[in-house]
Design a protein around this motif. Structure first.
Motif, PDB file in Angstrom:
ATOM      1  N   ASP A   1       0.803  -1.231   0.000  1.00 35.46           N
ATOM      2  CA  ASP A   1       0.000   0.000   0.000  1.00 35.46           C
ATOM      3  C   ASP A   1       0.835   1.279   0.000  1.00 35.46           C
ATOM      4  O   ASP A   1       0.402   2.308  -0.499  1.00 35.46           O
ATOM      5  CB  ASP A   1      -0.927   0.028   1.229  1.00 35.46           C
ATOM      6  N   TYR A   2       1.990   1.225   0.664  1.00 36.20           N
ATOM      7  CA  TYR A   2       2.728   2.476   0.871  1.00 36.20           C
ATOM      8  C   TYR A   2       4.083   2.538   0.173  1.00 36.20           C
ATOM      9  O   TYR A   2       4.812   3.506   0.325  1.00 36.20           O
ATOM     10  CB  TYR A   2       2.931   2.722   2.369  1.00 36.20           C
ATOM     11  N   SER A   3       4.440   1.485  -0.575  1.00 37.90           N
ATOM     12  CA  SER A   3       5.726   1.544  -1.252  1.00 37.90           C
ATOM     13  C   SER A   3       5.631   0.824  -2.599  1.00 37.90           C
ATOM     14  O   SER A   3       4.566   0.306  -2.958  1.00 37.90           O
ATOM     15  CB  SER A   3       6.812   0.909  -0.378  1.00 37.90           C
ATOM     16  N   THR A   4       6.721   0.814  -3.318  1.00 41.94           N
ATOM     17  CA  THR A   4       6.766   0.088  -4.596  1.00 41.94           C
ATOM     18  C   THR A   4       7.406  -1.275  -4.347  1.00 41.94           C
ATOM     19  O   THR A   4       7.879  -1.551  -3.247  1.00 41.94           O
ATOM     20  CB  THR A   4       7.611   0.870  -5.600  1.00 41.94           C
ATOM     21  N   LYS A   5       7.451  -2.081  -5.388  1.00 41.71           N
ATOM     22  CA  LYS A   5       8.002  -3.424  -5.210  1.00 41.71           C
ATOM     23  C   LYS A   5       9.500  -3.376  -4.862  1.00 41.71           C
ATOM     24  O   LYS A   5       9.977  -4.060  -3.976  1.00 41.71           O
ATOM     25  CB  LYS A   5       7.794  -4.226  -6.505  1.00 41.71           C
ATOM     26  N   GLU A   6      10.215  -2.516  -5.596  1.00 38.56           N
ATOM     27  CA  GLU A   6      11.661  -2.458  -5.384  1.00 38.56           C
ATOM     28  C   GLU A   6      12.143  -1.042  -5.083  1.00 38.56           C
ATOM     29  O   GLU A   6      11.432  -0.060  -5.343  1.00 38.56           O
ATOM     30  CB  GLU A   6      12.390  -2.996  -6.623  1.00 38.56           C
ATOM     31  N   VAL A   7      13.340  -0.984  -4.539  1.00 39.86           N
ATOM     32  CA  VAL A   7      13.963   0.310  -4.235  1.00 39.86           C
ATOM     33  C   VAL A   7      15.378   0.280  -4.799  1.00 39.86           C
ATOM     34  O   VAL A   7      16.094  -0.716  -4.635  1.00 39.86           O
ATOM     35  CB  VAL A   7      14.056   0.552  -2.708  1.00 39.86           C
TER      36      VAL A   7
ATOM     37  N   VAL B   1      20.070  -2.539  -5.586  1.00 44.14           N
ATOM     38  CA  VAL B   1      18.649  -2.793  -5.819  1.00 44.14           C
ATOM     39  C   VAL B   1      18.167  -3.747  -4.733  1.00 44.14           C
ATOM     40  O   VAL B   1      18.799  -4.773  -4.475  1.00 44.14           O
ATOM     41  CB  VAL B   1      18.415  -3.430  -7.215  1.00 44.14           C
ATOM     42  N   ARG B   2      17.093  -3.389  -4.063  1.00 39.39           N
ATOM     43  CA  ARG B   2      16.550  -4.261  -3.011  1.00 39.39           C
ATOM     44  C   ARG B   2      15.035  -4.211  -3.022  1.00 39.39           C
ATOM     45  O   ARG B   2      14.433  -3.336  -3.672  1.00 39.39           O
ATOM     46  CB  ARG B   2      17.087  -3.845  -1.647  1.00 39.39           C
ATOM     47  N   ARG B   3      14.407  -5.166  -2.259  1.00 34.36           N
ATOM     48  CA  ARG B   3      12.948  -5.152  -2.112  1.00 34.36           C
ATOM     49  C   ARG B   3      12.549  -4.044  -1.149  1.00 34.36           C
ATOM     50  O   ARG B   3      13.306  -3.703  -0.234  1.00 34.36           O
ATOM     51  CB  ARG B   3      12.477  -6.488  -1.546  1.00 34.36           C
ATOM     52  N   SER B   4      11.376  -3.507  -1.308  1.00 31.77           N
ATOM     53  CA  SER B   4      10.875  -2.513  -0.360  1.00 31.77           C
ATOM     54  C   SER B   4      10.689  -3.169   1.006  1.00 31.77           C
ATOM     55  O   SER B   4      10.378  -4.354   1.094  1.00 31.77           O
ATOM     56  CB  SER B   4       9.515  -1.984  -0.821  1.00 31.77           C
ATOM     57  N   SER B   5      10.881  -2.396   2.061  1.00 28.25           N
ATOM     58  CA  SER B   5      10.711  -2.935   3.419  1.00 28.25           C
ATOM     59  C   SER B   5       9.818  -2.002   4.224  1.00 28.25           C
ATOM     60  O   SER B   5       9.405  -0.943   3.741  1.00 28.25           O
ATOM     61  CB  SER B   5      12.073  -3.043   4.091  1.00 28.25           C
ATOM     62  N   LEU B   6       9.592  -2.387   5.474  1.00 29.20           N
ATOM     63  CA  LEU B   6       8.777  -1.531   6.350  1.00 29.20           C
ATOM     64  C   LEU B   6       9.470  -0.205   6.638  1.00 29.20           C
ATOM     65  O   LEU B   6       8.824   0.780   6.964  1.00 29.20           O
ATOM     66  CB  LEU B   6       8.466  -2.272   7.652  1.00 29.20           C
ATOM     67  N   GLU B   7      10.796  -0.205   6.541  1.00 30.60           N
ATOM     68  CA  GLU B   7      11.555   1.038   6.711  1.00 30.60           C
ATOM     69  C   GLU B   7      11.081   2.068   5.674  1.00 30.60           C
ATOM     70  O   GLU B   7      10.908   3.247   5.971  1.00 30.60           O
ATOM     71  CB  GLU B   7      13.049   0.740   6.518  1.00 30.60           C
ATOM     72  N   ASP B   8      10.845   1.584   4.439  1.00 34.53           N
ATOM     73  CA  ASP B   8      10.371   2.477   3.375  1.00 34.53           C
ATOM     74  C   ASP B   8       8.946   2.947   3.643  1.00 34.53           C
ATOM     75  O   ASP B   8       8.584   4.080   3.345  1.00 34.53           O
ATOM     76  CB  ASP B   8      10.445   1.763   2.022  1.00 34.53           C
ATOM     77  N   VAL B   9       8.152   2.052   4.221  1.00 36.72           N
ATOM     78  CA  VAL B   9       6.773   2.430   4.583  1.00 36.72           C
ATOM     79  C   VAL B   9       6.820   3.564   5.597  1.00 36.72           C
ATOM     80  O   VAL B   9       6.124   4.571   5.472  1.00 36.72           O
ATOM     81  CB  VAL B   9       6.005   1.214   5.174  1.00 36.72           C
TER      82      VAL B   9
END
Lengths: 279, 308
Positions: B226-232, B289-297
């Motif tokens: 809901d609050y981020s994209t798939k990757e960062v 390149v990494r997966r989005s995490s709760l940190e990004d949320v």
């Protein structure tokens, strides 16, 4: 390794009604278990203290005093007999103070163990009463050992002298309860110990009629004795161990003073513990 | 769904003018692992203390095991296992004695507690330390003992306040393993943490808190969705150039976050975005390149990182 036995919700086993009635004893059991770790040191002190005091002050200084006052004695008895009941009460007071103040600081500040107790069904009141009960236990065996040494030194004259044991414990309990309440409010213990040692314990010990009758002091200093649990317990102790004259009214005054101190100490201690744990 | 074990509505706690918990609503159900994620000072521990019936709320309502903590504190605490932020173990007693006396505080029979001690020592991998004094244990061992202690009464809810803060990575992983086993067994867990990896590993559902309020609620996966994209894509151009590059980078992806040491670029395909950056003749010093995490949320919701 298996953890298959880690279960949830032992509704049958956990009995909060049982904790409500016995909680203070559970705390006292835990505290006694701690105390047993250095029990030989406590017993050693409880025996060595009276021996050293009674030899040096009672026999050494007492010998000189007895020579100078002659057969009239101090309050009609040998100096050793006069001094011993005061030292007995002082031992009870010191013992209960150690067992109320230090565990309280440990519980609230040093290791915060009271907070872990309070996350169980135990309440702040039960924790405070539990610590107090353990202090009474220490006062009991300290005073019994002290009394045994007094008896061995011939400092006990009356057949009802053993009654000085409960009166000394009573004084210790009164002072200990009040100190426990005070320790419960402490944020900075360093200043507290300096003030307590130099401005409370030392004057109480020196000015409570311990080494000489309170009436020998100038009137303006006698108030220290009147507010001191040590003086009240010493008067009762002397009355019981060798027949020091105390009027029935004054016997009541001594008991009522110590009783009020005890009730106030326990009341404020429970209240302070409860409030501080809920902060 | 069954009745919640914990239910809070408008839960508020003030200390003078300071509002530590600001009107939060949440429900925790039997068998779930529920988390409070937020930075230090977010109000997580205060909320835990209210649930644990050791601190009184200023306003709002809360029921724990269908009871009000303000009225039935001891009855509620009888069925909670609490692991506080600081290991408040009895340093003068042995490992086994710590478990034993704690069990007795619940009024549990001596025989039962003695059996339980052996079981919990095995769970906490502390059998060899049974008679050791607590002060001789390592940080990780103390933490495991504190968790074992909280299980002595077989609680309905196990509450853990920052369970792995201050532990080294190895000790953290051992602890996570123990907690994960509990979770597998269906133990209801309530966890506060400011570590997003911990929240992702251990929580079925969580609320993200900041300054006493709930910013978002959901499962770790749904919050990320809901609050981020798939990757960062994380790129570093050097601290003096990160900001000047930001405008150019912004045009290339859904969203960027400028941090002092790096720029975070939110995208569905990190590798493709990186190629685009090189194609534009921009050459970052490092890239990841990494997966989005709760940190990004959390960053998205508050504009700040969890650990600042």
């Amino acid at each position: 390794m298996s953890i298959t036995n880690i279960r949830q919700g032992s509704l049958v086993l956990v009995d909060s009604a049982k904790v409500q009635s016995r909680g203070a004893f559970y705390v006292a059991q835990a505290r006694t278990r701690q105390m047993m770790k250095w029990i030989w040191m406590i017993i050693g002190i409880a025996i060595a203290n009276p021996i050293l005091y009674l030899i040096s002050v009672g026999i050494g200084l007492g010998g000189l005093i007895d020579q100078s006052v002659g057969p009239a004695g101090v309050d009609g008895v040998k100096y050793l007999t006069f001094l011993a009941p005061a030292l007995l009460a002082q031992a009870a007071i010191q013992g209960t103070m150690d067992e109320t103040v230090f565990p309280t600081l440990e519980g609230f500040k040093w290791h915060k163990t009271f907070y872990s107790m309070n996350s169980t069904p135990l309440s702040g009141t039960q924790i405070s009463y539990g610590i107090f009960l353990t202090a009474l236990f220490r006062a009991f065996y300290t005073v019994v050992l002290y009394f045994g040494v007094m008896w061995a030194f011939g400092a006990v004259e009356s057949s009802r002298a053993w009654l000085a044991i409960p009166t000394a414990i009573f004084a210790g309990a009164s002072f200990g309860a009040l100190m426990q309440a005070l320790a419960g409010r402490l944020e900075d213990e360093n200043i507290f110990f300096v003030v307590l040692g130099r401005f409370v314990m030392m004057p109480l010990f020196m000015f409570s009629g311990t080494f000489f009758p309170l009436t020998s002091m100038p009137f303006f200093l006698q108030w220290i004795g009147w507010i001191s649990p040590l003086w009240h317990a010493t008067e009762l102790g002397r009355h019981l161990t060798y027949g020091h004259v105390v009027s029935p009214t004054m016997v009541w005054v001594h008991f009522i003073f110590l009783g009020i101190m005890l009730v106030l100490g326990l009341f404020f201690s429970a209240r302070i513990f409860t409030k501080r744990l809920a902060k | 769904m069954s009745n919640p074990l914990i239910s809070a509505r408008g839960l508020t706690k003030k200390f003078g003018d300071f509002t530590a918990v600001n009107g939060i609503d949440f429900d925790v159900f039997k068998g779930e692992s529920f988390g409070f994620l937020g930075p230090n000072g977010a109000g997580k521990s205060t909320a835990m203390r209210i649930i644990g019936a050791t601190s009184q709320r200023t306003s709002g309502t809360i029921t724990v095991l269908d009871k009000d903590p303000e009225i039935n504190g001891p009855q509620i605490r009888a069925h909670l296992g609490v692991v506080p932020q600081q290991d408040n173990l009895d340093m003068q007693l042995s490992v086994a004695e710590n478990l034993y006396i704690y069990g007795r505080y619940f009024g549990l029979p001596r025989k039962f507690v003695k059996g339980k001690v052996d079981e919990l020592l095995a769970f906490a991998q502390l059998e060899e330390k049974r008679d050791a004094k607590v002060e001789t244990l390592s940080g990780g061992m103390k933490r495991r003992l504190t968790i074992a202690r909280a299980l002595v009464s077989e609680p309905e809810i196990l509450m853990l306040d920052e369970p792995t803060t201050g532990l080294d990575p190895q000790a953290r992983h051992i602890l996570w393993d123990r907690l994960f086993r509990l979770k597998e067994q269906g133990v209801t867990l309530l966890i506060t943490t400011h570590f997003m990896d911990e929240a992702e590993q251990l929580c079925d559902r969580l609320i993200v808190m900041d300054k006493g309020s709930i910013m978002a609620e959901g499962s770790p996966a749904s919050l990320i969705k809901d609050y981020s994209t798939k990757e960062v894509l994380e790129v570093r151009f050097g601290s003096d150039r990160n900001q000047s590059m930001a405008d150019q980078l912004r045009a290339m992806c859904d969203r960027i976050e400028e941090l002092p040491d790096r720029v975070l670029m939110y995208t569905e395909d990190g590798e493709a975005l990186l190629e685009k950056i090189y194609a534009a003749n921009l050459h970052p010093k490092t890239s990841l390149v990494r997966r989005s995490s709760l940190e990004d949320v959390f960053l998205r919701l508050t504009g700040r990182t969890l650990i600042e």
